[in-house]
Scaffold this motif. Structure first.
Motif, PDB file in Angstrom:
ATOM      1  N   THR A 146       0.855  -1.197   0.000  1.00 37.81           N
ATOM      2  CA  THR A 146       0.000   0.000   0.000  1.00 37.81           C
ATOM      3  C   THR A 146       0.889   1.245   0.000  1.00 37.81           C
ATOM      4  O   THR A 146       1.038   1.921   1.020  1.00 37.81           O
ATOM      5  CB  THR A 146      -0.912   0.015   1.241  1.00 37.81           C
ATOM      6  N   PRO A 147       1.502   1.576  -1.161  1.00 33.92           N
ATOM      7  CA  PRO A 147       2.335   2.775  -1.212  1.00 33.92           C
ATOM      8  C   PRO A 147       1.485   4.033  -1.112  1.00 33.92           C
ATOM      9  O   PRO A 147       0.275   4.033  -1.350  1.00 33.92           O
ATOM     10  CB  PRO A 147       3.014   2.669  -2.589  1.00 33.92           C
ATOM     11  N   THR A 148       2.142   5.145  -0.783  1.00 31.07           N
ATOM     12  CA  THR A 148       1.443   6.424  -0.615  1.00 31.07           C
ATOM     13  C   THR A 148       1.216   7.138  -1.935  1.00 31.07           C
ATOM     14  O   THR A 148       0.664   8.240  -1.947  1.00 31.07           O
ATOM     15  CB  THR A 148       2.280   7.327   0.309  1.00 31.07           C
ATOM     16  N   LEU A 149       1.586   6.544  -3.041  1.00 31.97           N
ATOM     17  CA  LEU A 149       1.442   7.169  -4.356  1.00 31.97           C
ATOM     18  C   LEU A 149      -0.001   7.041  -4.845  1.00 31.97           C
ATOM     19  O   LEU A 149      -0.763   6.214  -4.353  1.00 31.97           O
ATOM     20  CB  LEU A 149       2.392   6.496  -5.347  1.00 31.97           C
ATOM     21  N   PRO A 150      -0.402   7.859  -5.835  1.00 33.54           N
ATOM     22  CA  PRO A 150      -1.752   7.705  -6.427  1.00 33.54           C
ATOM     23  C   PRO A 150      -1.943   6.303  -6.992  1.00 33.54           C
ATOM     24  O   PRO A 150      -0.978   5.683  -7.458  1.00 33.54           O
ATOM     25  CB  PRO A 150      -1.763   8.765  -7.534  1.00 33.54           C
ATOM     26  N   PRO A 151      -3.162   5.756  -7.003  1.00 33.43           N
ATOM     27  CA  PRO A 151      -3.373   4.357  -7.396  1.00 33.43           C
ATOM     28  C   PRO A 151      -2.893   4.021  -8.804  1.00 33.43           C
ATOM     29  O   PRO A 151      -2.478   2.900  -9.072  1.00 33.43           O
ATOM     30  CB  PRO A 151      -4.896   4.182  -7.265  1.00 33.43           C
ATOM     31  N   TRP A 152      -2.982   4.991  -9.731  1.00 31.66           N
ATOM     32  CA  TRP A 152      -2.606   4.708 -11.120  1.00 31.66           C
ATOM     33  C   TRP A 152      -1.101   4.720 -11.340  1.00 31.66           C
ATOM     34  O   TRP A 152      -0.602   4.188 -12.347  1.00 31.66           O
ATOM     35  CB  TRP A 152      -3.251   5.745 -12.049  1.00 31.66           C
ATOM     36  N   LEU A 153      -0.366   5.352 -10.412  1.00 33.67           N
ATOM     37  CA  LEU A 153       1.063   5.575 -10.657  1.00 33.67           C
ATOM     38  C   LEU A 153       1.937   4.331 -10.474  1.00 33.67           C
ATOM     39  O   LEU A 153       2.857   4.108 -11.281  1.00 33.67           O
ATOM     40  CB  LEU A 153       1.552   6.715  -9.754  1.00 33.67           C
ATOM     41  N   PRO A 154       1.730   3.482  -9.445  1.00 30.87           N
ATOM     42  CA  PRO A 154       2.623   2.325  -9.273  1.00 30.87           C
ATOM     43  C   PRO A 154       2.706   1.404 -10.495  1.00 30.87           C
ATOM     44  O   PRO A 154       3.823   1.039 -10.908  1.00 30.87           O
ATOM     45  CB  PRO A 154       2.033   1.608  -8.055  1.00 30.87           C
ATOM     46  N   PRO A 155       1.557   1.013 -11.128  1.00 30.07           N
ATOM     47  CA  PRO A 155       1.709   0.166 -12.323  1.00 30.07           C
ATOM     48  C   PRO A 155       2.474   0.856 -13.450  1.00 30.07           C
ATOM     49  O   PRO A 155       3.223   0.205 -14.193  1.00 30.07           O
ATOM     50  CB  PRO A 155       0.266  -0.138 -12.740  1.00 30.07           C
ATOM     51  N   VAL A 156       2.285   2.178 -13.580  1.00 27.33           N
ATOM     52  CA  VAL A 156       3.016   2.911 -14.619  1.00 27.33           C
ATOM     53  C   VAL A 156       4.514   2.877 -14.336  1.00 27.33           C
ATOM     54  O   VAL A 156       5.331   2.661 -15.247  1.00 27.33           O
ATOM     55  CB  VAL A 156       2.504   4.363 -14.710  1.00 27.33           C
ATOM     56  N   LEU A 157       4.898   3.093 -13.091  1.00 27.38           N
ATOM     57  CA  LEU A 157       6.320   3.069 -12.738  1.00 27.38           C
ATOM     58  C   LEU A 157       6.916   1.677 -12.939  1.00 27.38           C
ATOM     59  O   LEU A 157       8.060   1.543 -13.402  1.00 27.38           O
ATOM     60  CB  LEU A 157       6.493   3.515 -11.288  1.00 27.38           C
ATOM     61  N   VAL A 158       6.151   0.630 -12.606  1.00 28.21           N
ATOM     62  CA  VAL A 158       6.639  -0.738 -12.840  1.00 28.21           C
ATOM     63  C   VAL A 158       6.852  -0.964 -14.335  1.00 28.21           C
ATOM     64  O   VAL A 158       7.864  -1.542 -14.765  1.00 28.21           O
ATOM     65  CB  VAL A 158       5.641  -1.764 -12.259  1.00 28.21           C
ATOM     66  N   GLY A 159       5.893  -0.485 -15.167  1.00 32.42           N
ATOM     67  CA  GLY A 159       6.045  -0.632 -16.608  1.00 32.42           C
ATOM     68  C   GLY A 159       7.227   0.155 -17.152  1.00 32.42           C
ATOM     69  O   GLY A 159       7.953  -0.325 -18.032  1.00 32.42           O
ATOM     70  N   VAL A 160       7.442   1.367 -16.643  1.00 33.54           N
ATOM     71  CA  VAL A 160       8.593   2.169 -17.077  1.00 33.54           C
ATOM     72  C   VAL A 160       9.899   1.457 -16.730  1.00 33.54           C
ATOM     73  O   VAL A 160      10.841   1.419 -17.540  1.00 33.54           O
ATOM     74  CB  VAL A 160       8.534   3.569 -16.431  1.00 33.54           C
ATOM     75  N   GLY A 161       9.950   0.892 -15.547  1.00 34.75           N
ATOM     76  CA  GLY A 161      11.160   0.151 -15.163  1.00 34.75           C
ATOM     77  C   GLY A 161      11.402  -1.038 -16.074  1.00 34.75           C
ATOM     78  O   GLY A 161      12.549  -1.320 -16.467  1.00 34.75           O
ATOM     79  N   GLY A 162      10.323  -1.735 -16.428  1.00 36.80           N
ATOM     80  CA  GLY A 162      10.477  -2.870 -17.335  1.00 36.80           C
ATOM     81  C   GLY A 162      10.983  -2.447 -18.701  1.00 36.80           C
ATOM     82  O   GLY A 162      11.859  -3.096 -19.289  1.00 36.80           O
ATOM     83  N   LEU A 163      10.452  -1.329 -19.229  1.00 30.78           N
ATOM     84  CA  LEU A 163      10.916  -0.837 -20.529  1.00 30.78           C
ATOM     85  C   LEU A 163      12.369  -0.378 -20.459  1.00 30.78           C
ATOM     86  O   LEU A 163      13.135  -0.558 -21.425  1.00 30.78           O
ATOM     87  CB  LEU A 163      10.017   0.307 -21.000  1.00 30.78           C
TER      88      LEU A 163
END
Length: 668
Positions: A146-163
């Motif tokens: 349960t990070p303190t970031l907005p709900p949409w942001l964690p999956p985006v950051l995970v995808g950016v890291g993968g790319l």
């Protein structure tokens, strides 16, 4: 007297079992791969520490992690597909997990269903297996953090890291797009050199096995690259020609081996010289090597090398004729086209899970339910670690479940000690950053060495990255060791031991399948064109490789399975000799000699089919001795008879302590 002997035998068996758990597979150290892995994890972490955005940086690093663990090497297009699927699976899994988090038992139920669905898709092929494992892992992580970031942001950051990780891995594609294809062909020559060096020793069968595997890999790699190219490719044509040159050299060396000759060291050096020239894209002029073979007293090999000179350098010599495509046509004319990849929509529509897949899903589902129940009942802190480790350990595509459970416990103990020490000493985050980067550099090397070593390196990386999302102390790190022990116990007590007899019968099926494949190989190899023979040969040796892997895994299992695996080893050796005899006979027929009649070949193939059926059904093998129907098939018939005799021994499958197989000296 029997008691001490039995005790000694049990101790020896236990020692073999422990050694198999600690065995380290050979894995070359590639500094560029290590550097890419360190940058993929360390660079986002360093930027996050500099900007005081540790949580966001940890998510980017977690997204880059699948790009490291999902890279199996090979052609860049295959790596892009494999790593891209893995990265997408991780990001999509984190998104779904994040969306369904915070609903108690409903979250656990939804997580279990998603993991089971992903595990079913993971049985399609190897790419699906790796991608769905990352999907399942990140579903569990996303539903629990349960990070303190907005709900949409964690999956985006995970995808950016993968790319980002994918871009680092594929950076070499721009500089040298066919480097993996050249490396595969060069590896075939190096394994051929190793076989030359092993001829006349007990290592020759293992060396030939490695050579056959390297040849099959090289053919698959080059033909797949040719199938994807938009037009004529002189460089790929040259590689195809150089790869075809291996076959006459192999046949000449095997003829000398069957005659009892021991090859001088100069023969292996010549093959290594050719491998270096292929890999460095240098002019493959073999005149000096031919002279060296003559001086070494090997005129047969020298003549074979002279005959393949056009294949070694003919394509380069005529490279100016690119417009006609003549060179490529010559290089690829005798090779079977690479099989087309089955589209996903067709695969999904036509796939029907078999009993083995259904049993696996039932066992995994029971383990996940037990993991959730134990975690809730015991009120384990950060209990998502228990189902997470259950999913990773229970994945059957990556080795023995029993061995991985024990290796995971041992490796995690080391990993927890590392992370607890870092958390106890770290004050400003620099120690964590350096530790994560250093361990990430070791991940590509450790994943091929030993699962316990891989766990010892992966666990502290995960704990330190997740610690940036959910800060904790060294005491939390020690609690992870309890989670690993609980997960391993669930896998063994719920998912493995009640089903152990099925594991035992799977070995029998693997032996039967390998024998049936050899029967089909024998029945068709003499009637097909030279281009199709390579494909048949590759399939036969691939099935033997599957059998060998199954037996090696079986040796890591409890005695009920390991004794069975040990009993099948002489049969595996006999099957390899049958395959070698078939290949040698098919490839060494003189140009003017007719192939054996189809009825004669079918007679021996029927014997192999009857042996396969007897193994599958647990019946005695045929009692009649195998007789060669023609002089050409004498060696093949002799090896099939040796296989039959091996299986016809008294109480074979219950007697793992049978006498050792005959010496492999000069037997190829």
């Amino acid at each position: 007297m029997p008691r001490p002997l039995t005790s000694h035998g049990a101790r020896a068996s236990n020692m073999r079992w422990l050694m198999s758990l600690a065995h380290m597979e050979p894995s070359p150290v590639n500094p560029w791969v290590m550097l890419r892995a360190a940058l993929a994890i360390g660079l986002p972490s360093a930027v996050g520490m500099a900007l005081d955005q540790g949580a966001a940086a940890a998510l980017v690093a977690l997204g880059a992690l699948p790009a490291i663990t999902g890279d199996n090497g090979g052609p860049y297009r295959n790596r892009a597909l494999s790593i891209g699927s893995t990265v997408f699976g991780g990001a999509f899994g984190y998104l779904l997990g994040n969306l369904m988090s915070g609903h108690g038992l409903w979250t656990s139920a939804a997580m279990t269903l998603l993991v089971l669905a992903a595990s079913l898709i993971g049985t399609f092929n190897n790419i699906a297996a790796v991608a769905t494992l990352q999907f399942a892992t990140y579903v569990i992580v996303g539903s629990s953090l349960t990070p303190t970031l907005p709900p949409w942001l964690p999956p985006v950051l995970v995808g950016v890291g993968g790319l980002f990780g994918l871009a680092l891995t594929l950076s070499g594609w721009v500089v040298n797009p066919i480097a993996p294809e050249r490396a595969a062909v060069a590896q075939a020559y190096r394994k051929l050199a190793a076989m030359f060096a092993a001829i006349g020793t007990s290592r020759v069968m293992a060396a030939r096995r490695d050579m056959e595997a390297a040849m099959a890999t090289a053919y698959d790699t080059v033909l797949a690259a040719r199938g994807r190219s938009a037009g004529p490719s002189p460089r790929l044509a040259r590689l195809a020609a150089q790869l075809q040159a291996c076959t006459p050299l192999t046949n000449a060396a095997l003829a000398l081996a069957r005659a009892g000759r021991v090859l001088p060291d100069e023969c292996a050096r010549v093959m290594n010289h050719l491998a270096d020239r292929v890999e460095n894209d240098a002019q493959p002029d073999a005149r000096d090597d031919i002279a060296a073979l003559h001086r070494a007293g090997m005129p047969q090999l020298a003549e074979a090398l002279e005959q393949v000179q056009p294949l070694l350098h003919g394509a380069r010599a005529n490279q100016t004729n690119q417009a006609t495509g003549a060179i490529e046509a010559d290089a690829f004319a005798d090779l079977q086209p690479a099989p087309a990849r089955t589209p996903w929509r067709v695969l999904i529509r036509t796939y029907r899970p078999g009993p083995t897949t259904l049993r696996y899903l039932v066992r995994l589902g029971l383990c996940l339910v037990a993991a959730e129940a134990v975690a809730l009942a015991a009120a384990l802190p950060r209990s998502y670690w228990v189902p997470l480790i259950v999913v990773v350990v229970f994945k059957p595509n990556f080795g023995s479940v029993f061995a991985r459970a024990l290796q995971s416990c041992a490796g995690s103990a080391v990993g927890v000690a590392i992370s607890a020490t870092v958390l106890a000493l770290d004050r400003g985050g620099l120690a964590s950053l350096l530790t994560v980067a250093a361990l990430a550099a070791l991940l590509p090397w450790s994943i091929r060495r030993n699962y316990g070593l891989f766990s010892a390196i992966l666990v502290p990386i995960l704990m330190l990255l997740i610690g940036a999302l959910q800060p904790g102390s060294w005491a939390i790190a020690l609690a992870r060791l309890v989670d690993v022990g609980v997960a391993a116990a669930i896998v063994l007590l719920v998912g493995y031991l009640p089903w152990i007899r099925i594991e035992r019968s799977n070995l029998d099926h693997a032996v039967s399948a390998a024998t049936s494949t050899l029967a089909a190989y024998l029945n068709t190899v003499f009637q097909t064109d030279p281009g199709s023979r390579h494909d048949l040969r590759a399939r036969a040796y691939a099935r033997l490789s599957d059998l060998r892997i199954a037996l090696q895994r079986g040796l890591s299992e409890p005695r009920l399975v390991s004794r069975r695996a040990l009993a099948w080893w002489p049969v595996e050796v006999a099957l390899e000799r049958v395959a070698n005899a078939i290949s040698d006979t098919a490839w060494s027929l003189p140009a003017g000699q007719d192939a054996p009649a189809a009825a004669q070949v079918a007679q021996l193939a029927a014997t192999l089919d009857s042996i396969a059926a007897a193994v599958e059904q647990g019946l005695p093998v045929p009692p009649d001795a195998v007789v060669a129907p023609s002089p050409v098939l004498r060696d093949v018939a002799a090896q099939i008879e040796a296989l039959r005799v091996t299986l016809a021994g008294p109480d074979f499958t219950a007697a793992p302590g049978r006498p050792a197989a005959p010496s492999t000296l000069h037997q190829v």
